[in-house]
Design a protein around this motif. Structure first.
Motif, PDB file in Angstrom:
ATOM      1  N   THR A 177       4.468   0.448  -9.843  1.00  0.00           N
ATOM      2  CA  THR A 177       4.075   1.636  -9.078  1.00  0.00           C
ATOM      3  C   THR A 177       2.619   1.949  -9.348  1.00  0.00           C
ATOM      4  OG1 THR A 177       6.315   2.516  -9.318  1.00  0.00           O
ATOM      5  CG2 THR A 177       4.620   4.036  -8.549  1.00  0.00           C
ATOM      6  N   SER A 178       1.844   2.160  -8.276  1.00  0.00           N
ATOM      7  CA  SER A 178       0.437   2.538  -8.436  1.00  0.00           C
ATOM      8  C   SER A 178       0.342   3.928  -9.074  1.00  0.00           C
ATOM      9  CB  SER A 178      -0.262   2.543  -7.072  1.00  0.00           C
ATOM     10  OG  SER A 178      -1.522   3.173  -7.162  1.00  0.00           O
TER      11      SER A 178
ATOM     12  N   THR B 119      -1.751   6.175  -8.367  1.00  0.00           N
ATOM     13  CA  THR B 119      -2.214   7.154  -7.377  1.00  0.00           C
ATOM     14  C   THR B 119      -1.364   7.051  -6.127  1.00  0.00           C
ATOM     15  OG1 THR B 119      -3.823   5.603  -6.438  1.00  0.00           O
ATOM     16  CG2 THR B 119      -4.584   7.028  -8.247  1.00  0.00           C
ATOM     17  N   ALA B 120      -1.486   8.051  -5.263  1.00  0.00           N
ATOM     18  CA  ALA B 120      -0.728   8.072  -4.010  1.00  0.00           C
ATOM     19  C   ALA B 120      -1.687   8.057  -2.836  1.00  0.00           C
ATOM     20  CB  ALA B 120       0.171   9.309  -3.947  1.00  0.00           C
TER      21      ALA B 120
ATOM     22  N   VAL C 284      -4.549  -3.499  -9.061  1.00  0.00           N
ATOM     23  CA  VAL C 284      -4.145  -2.117  -8.835  1.00  0.00           C
ATOM     24  C   VAL C 284      -5.280  -1.365  -8.152  1.00  0.00           C
ATOM     25  CG1 VAL C 284      -3.334   0.026  -9.910  1.00  0.00           C
ATOM     26  CG2 VAL C 284      -2.664  -2.186 -10.872  1.00  0.00           C
ATOM     27  N   ASN C 285      -4.975  -0.752  -7.012  1.00  0.00           N
ATOM     28  CA  ASN C 285      -5.915   0.108  -6.278  1.00  0.00           C
ATOM     29  C   ASN C 285      -7.225  -0.594  -5.941  1.00  0.00           C
ATOM     30  OD1 ASN C 285      -3.987   2.070  -6.443  1.00  0.00           O
ATOM     31  ND2 ASN C 285      -5.028   3.319  -7.950  1.00  0.00           N
TER      32      ASN C 285
ATOM     33  N   ARG D 193       4.451   0.805  -4.114  1.00  0.00           N
ATOM     34  CA  ARG D 193       5.549   0.498  -5.049  1.00  0.00           C
ATOM     35  C   ARG D 193       6.190  -0.818  -4.664  1.00  0.00           C
ATOM     36  NH1 ARG D 193       7.931   5.054  -4.992  1.00  0.00           N
ATOM     37  NH2 ARG D 193       7.278   5.780  -7.029  1.00  0.00           N
TER      38      ARG D 193
ATOM     39  N   PRO E 244       2.944   6.655  -3.493  1.00  0.00           N
ATOM     40  CA  PRO E 244       2.184   5.555  -4.088  1.00  0.00           C
ATOM     41  C   PRO E 244       2.688   4.207  -3.598  1.00  0.00           C
ATOM     42  CG  PRO E 244       3.839   6.315  -5.640  1.00  0.00           C
ATOM     43  CD  PRO E 244       3.946   7.208  -4.419  1.00  0.00           C
TER      44      PRO E 244
ATOM     45  N   SER F  22      -3.870   3.787  -2.298  1.00  0.00           N
ATOM     46  CA  SER F  22      -3.017   3.291  -3.372  1.00  0.00           C
ATOM     47  C   SER F  22      -2.480   1.918  -2.981  1.00  0.00           C
ATOM     48  CB  SER F  22      -1.879   4.282  -3.599  1.00  0.00           C
ATOM     49  OG  SER F  22      -0.838   3.700  -4.342  1.00  0.00           O
ATOM     50  N   GLN F  23      -2.626   0.939  -3.870  1.00  0.00           N
ATOM     51  CA  GLN F  23      -2.142  -0.389  -3.532  1.00  0.00           C
ATOM     52  C   GLN F  23      -1.820  -1.190  -4.775  1.00  0.00           C
ATOM     53  OE1 GLN F  23      -5.789  -1.641  -1.361  1.00  0.00           O
ATOM     54  NE2 GLN F  23      -5.817  -3.382  -2.732  1.00  0.00           N
TER      55      GLN F  23
ATOM     56  N   ARG G  69       0.824  -1.200   0.000  1.00  0.00           N
ATOM     57  CA  ARG G  69       0.000   0.000   0.000  1.00  0.00           C
ATOM     58  C   ARG G  69       0.862   1.255   0.000  1.00  0.00           C
ATOM     59  NH1 ARG G  69      -5.314  -1.273   1.127  1.00  0.00           N
ATOM     60  NH2 ARG G  69      -5.651  -3.334   2.017  1.00  0.00           N
ATOM     61  N   GLY G  70       0.247   2.341  -0.469  1.00  0.00           N
ATOM     62  CA  GLY G  70       0.903   3.633  -0.454  1.00  0.00           C
ATOM     63  C   GLY G  70       0.839   4.269   0.926  1.00  0.00           C
TER      64      GLY G  70
END
Length: 924
Positions: free
Chosen positions: A198-199, A201-202, A150-151, A127, A125, A206-207, A7-8
């Motif tokens: 890398t997602s 979003t931040a 993603v997310n 990563r 984000p 974000s995951q 997760r971010g």
């Protein structure tokens, strides 16, 4: 690595808490100052006094001086320390201490020496950075698949070699392009040697979820043995991990459904079978589950199915339920109203009585709706039959209503409903309930006597903790007036240092005592000197805000968060106020008898050693102390005030003396009506009311005329358990002998050989032959169809059947949206004949096919379908509408329905899942 989610990180805000205690003030003079910068402001030098000589500056004055310097709220205090808080988040969040031009007072006020600065961090984000060097290419010729989510979206199976010119030497650029193309997101990048995901979003939403794909997992080949990090270290999610190792596909032809309930939601049936039902792989099962509950299912490193709730803590729940279940409800409840539906409400005034009749097989707990057209103060319902009462210590304005009911888990609950229909809850402290008799709220400032001990009746006193769902009834052991001399005092417990929690392990169940501090959803437990012990998070049905400022006992699960000022987090499962209780009997002659119960829960369960009832009745094991010599104690559930016993019960309405809207007159002819508020002045009711009670007793009484009061409106509703009745709920999935379901099952063609579809003398080559099996079957069969051309391969999960064969073979793999199939083969003839059911559905699994030899290269093919009886399953269970008339027929062995199994005069109701409730069968 272990499959998991990275997760971010949210942007952080700087919050500085001073390390020196300034609760008693700080000695400062005009030359003492500090120099602060907050966020993007320029550093400001702050002086706190104009006195040339050292003088004490209070903590509030320190906070005010800082906030005035910045013209906004930057500082506050927790009673002991100065707390500085940035108003922005991210890298622009800054708190900086600089050296002032005057005498430096930074260490005196904040406990640190300048220069020193603290800065926040921007949102980041999710990563994942690979540790495998693939600069020379990765061998993806076999292991080439990843599952990437993603997310929070369901993971997608990605072919990492889709863009590779040579799968045995896939370059970082080819792998990242393949991932981005299939995800339709720019997620994958590389530095020429290592791959990074890398997602887009931040923040905490974000995951990146990375899961293995059974049999073709490219994770290690392209990322290596990277670590996964899961945000949030305190409460853990509910997890179910299977014991089956999916080392090979599984056959789900017979059972393909899971019934899941997540976090207490309604159970959902999920078809987890794969494209080839008889050869379902783990990845397909995960995909089917996640399509219904995103992110719920994953695979373990040992190829087991893992289900993890999306929530954490004690509210996190997973339930695997049986697909087939018979639910039997004895004495099913039926809603009853008083007055009956369609009748006007019951009109009552103070002192009026009425009778409720519970004709059910068990006690009931009604809900009560009271409407006050002209307003009312302190409405009170008294059940004369059970000797219980419940009062709402509130004022209802004109046109408002109150609803009161018993919650099975939370006890008595009430709401006030205004004329527009808006609802607001009544605080527990405003709901007074219990047996008739003297009662007092705790704690109270002085001694209070047990009373009403006469003849052979013991003196009593009820102790009410407003936040507890039960009260404690004290009864003197001496009968008659002697018990009236016993005095009781109840004070807030003297706080000692909280238990040592340094050794508490992550996930351990702990018990702590302390004072609840905080507000607005942020609470902590503090020890005797105000030192924070743990941060508190509420579990289910725990309201921390109601206990703010109180000394309490808390029980829950402990977790630790590294880097926090107070690292221990306690998810509270139980919280209760603690009291010091003293009993004293000063009966003359002889010395006074005094008993002290320190740090007890007033109503914590009669079997709990920390409860007052336990210690009074049984004593205390450590330190050893015998049971009380003065009283006996009993816990009484407050919700018992709404208990409706079987048969008839007599009820009385009371209220407090107060004005009525559009009815009362103020200061007329020397008489005055008081406004509502303050203690309840009850209008006396003979044999019910108490007179000349003093605080802290909640009410007292006077005799006044009530005949001319405007009436109030009452309605009661309760679930009445019907005697001589039961309900049987059948599952949707039942064996065939109970009959087929409409729009799912099919009628049989018949039992005779002639009823089957027969195709004599068919061949499998050449394709142009008019007797070719494809041509003959497709021309006339209503049960099956044959693919237009022979197929080259048999899908996984199916095995070809060599012709000829005499024993009928079932088609398999039929399900919702999928047609059952079978594959036929003849020696030395290329390809396979694909025979499939005419329409999708599980019905096709009952279709059989046989191919007997009819001559050289010729076969007699027979296709049959036994079908299902379209009998009503509820009728089958009931066993018919009428019982056999002859006794020998009743006694004859054989299957019987519930009508025959039950005695006459019993009402039987049979229903079935996914069937219209209105079509349930009811029989007597």
């Amino acid at each position: 690595r272990e499959p998991g989610t990275t997760r971010g990180r949210e942007a952080t805000t700087v919050k500085f808490t001073g390390t020196v205690e300034v609760s008693g003030g700080v000695k400062l003079s005009a030359s003492d100052s500090v120099k602060l910068a907050v966020d993007d402001s320029t550093p400001r030098e702050i002086r706190f006094t104009d006195s040339p000589t050292p003088t004490s500056v209070l903590i509030n004055d320190l906070v005010i001086a800082i906030n005035l310097a910045f013209a906004k709220q930057v500082a506050q205090h927790d009673g002991r320390h100065i707390v500085l808080t940035s108003s922005v988040a991210g890298a622009n969040s800054l708190i900086e201490f600089a050296a002032p031009s005057g005498t430096d007072a930074t260490a005196k006020i904040f406990g640190v020496k300048p220069p020193r600065s603290y800065r926040g961090t921007d949102a980041a984000p999710a990563r994942i950075i690979g540790d495998r060097d693939i600069k020379g290419g990765a061998n993806l010729s076999v292991a080439r698949l990843l599952q990437i989510g993603v997310n929070g979206k369901p993971p997608i199976v990605v072919d990492c070699a889709a863009r590779a010119a040579d799968a045995s030497k896939a370059t970082p650029q080819e792998v990242s392009e393949a991932i981005n193309d299939q995800l339709k997101l720019s997620v994958a990048t590389h530095d020429g040697a290592r791959l990074t995901l890398t997602s887009p979003t931040a923040g905490s939403a974000s995951q990146i979820t990375l899961l293995p794909f059974n049999g073709h997992d490219a994770r290690v080949r392209v990322l290596g043995d990277v670590l996964s990090e899961t945000a949030g270290a305190d409460p853990k999610p509910a997890v179910i991990e299977g014991e089956i190792i999916f080392s090979s596909p599984v056959n789900l032809g017979e059972r393909r459904t899971l019934k899941l309930s997540v976090d207490g939601s309604r159970a959902v049936e999920i078809n987890v079978a794969g494209a080839a039902t008889a050869a379902t792989i783990l990845g397909e099962i995960i995909e089917r589950i996640n399509a219904t509950f995103p992110g719920l299912a994953s695979a373990t490193a040992t190829a087991r199915l893992r289900l993890a709730s999306p929530t954490r803590g004690v509210e996190s729940r997973l339930s695997l339920l049986p697909v087939r279940a018979l639910e039997l409800i004895e004495y099913p409840p039926a809603e009853v109203g008083f007055p009956a539906e369609g009748q006007p409400p019951l009109a009552v005034r103070h002192g009026d009585s009425w009778t409720l009749a519970n004709l059910g097989a068990a006690d009931a707990h009604p809900s009560v709706v009271l409407r006050a057209p002209s307003g009312v103060v302190g409405p009170d319902l008294v059940n004369r039959t059970t000797g219980q009462r419940v009062r709402l210590a509130v004022v209802l304005s004109a046109g408002e209503s109150a609803e009161l009911w018993r919650d099975p888990e939370a006890g008595l609950r009430a709401v006030i409903i205004d004329a527009a229909g808006a609802r607001r809850p009544v605080p527990p402290s405003k709901i007074l309930a219990g047996p008739l008799g003297p009662h007092v709220g705790v704690p109270f400032p002085r001694e209070w006597p047990l009373s009403e001990g006469v003849d052979e009746t013991p003196a009593t006193l009820q102790l009410h903790d407003p936040l507890s769902d039960a009260l404690v009834m004290l009864r003197a052991q001496k009968l008659g007036p002697a018990g009236n001399r016993i005095r009781v005092s109840v004070a807030e417990a003297a706080l000692t240092e909280a238990s040592d929690v340094d050794a508490a392990e992550d996930g351990q169940r702990v018990r702590l005592t302390g004072r609840v501090q905080g507000s607005a959803g942020k609470y902590r437990l503090a020890g005797a000197h105000g030192k924070p012990v743990a941060r508190l998070r509420a579990g289910p049905r725990v309201a921390l805000e109601e206990h703010a400022g109180r000394v309490v006992l808390v029980e829950g699960t402990a977790y630790r968060e590294v880097g926090e000022e107070v690292p221990l987090v306690l998810v509270v499962g139980r919280i209760a106020a603690l009291f010091d209780v003293t009993l004293r009997d000063a009966t003359e002659p002889g010395p006074a008898v005094e008993e002290t119960y320190a740090g007890v829960v007033l109503a914590g369960g009669s079997d709990s050693p920390d409860s007052l009832v336990y210690q009074i009745n049984r004593g205390r094991p450590s330190p050893a102390r015998p049971p009380s010599l003065l009283v006996r104690a009993e816990e009484v559930e407050k919700a018992a005030a709404l208990r409706l016993p079987r048969g008839k019960s007599r009820w009385v309405f009371r209220d407090c003396f107060g004005p009525r809207f559009d009815f009362s007159k103020f200061a007329v002819a020397g008489e005055q009506t008081r406004f509502a508020g303050g203690d309840c002045i009850d209008r006396g009711v003979f044999d019910l009311s108490h007179f000349v009670r003093e605080p802290p007793a909640p009410d007292s009484a006077v005799f006044v005329d009530t005949n001319s009061d405007p009436p109030l409106e009452l309605r009661f509703h309760w679930a009445q358990h019907q005697p001589g009745a039961f309900t049987l709920n059948l599952p949707a999935d039942l064996p065939e002998r109970f009959g087929g379901r409409f729009d799912e099952a099919r009628f049989a063609r018949g039992a005779s050989e002639e009823a089957a579809e027969s195709f004599a003398g068919v061949v499998t080559e050449p394709p142009a032959d008019p007797d070719h099996i494809i041509t003959r079957v497709n021309a006339s069969s209503t049960l099956v169809k044959v693919t237009a051309n022979p197929v080259e391969d048999v899908p996984a999960g199916f095995a070809p059947v060599a012709m000829p064969f005499r024993r009928p073979v079932h088609l398999t793999g039929g399900a919702e949206g999928e047609a059952a199939r079978v594959y036929l083969a003849e020696k030395d003839v290329p390809g396979f004949i694909e025979v499939f059911a005419a329409t999708p559905g599980a019905w096709g699994n009952s279709v059989t096919i046989a191919a007997r030899k009819a001559g050289p290269a010729r076969f007699d093919v027979t296709i049959n379908f036994p079908g299902a009886r379209f009998e009503n399953a509820r009728r089958v269970v009931l066993g018919g509408e009428e019982l056999p008339t002859l006794s020998e027929d009743v006694m004859r062995p054989g299957p019987v329905g519930i009508l025959q199994a039950k005695a006459a005069g019993v009402r039987a109701n049979v229903s079935r899942d996914r069937a219209d409730a209105s079509s349930s069968d009811n029989h007597h």
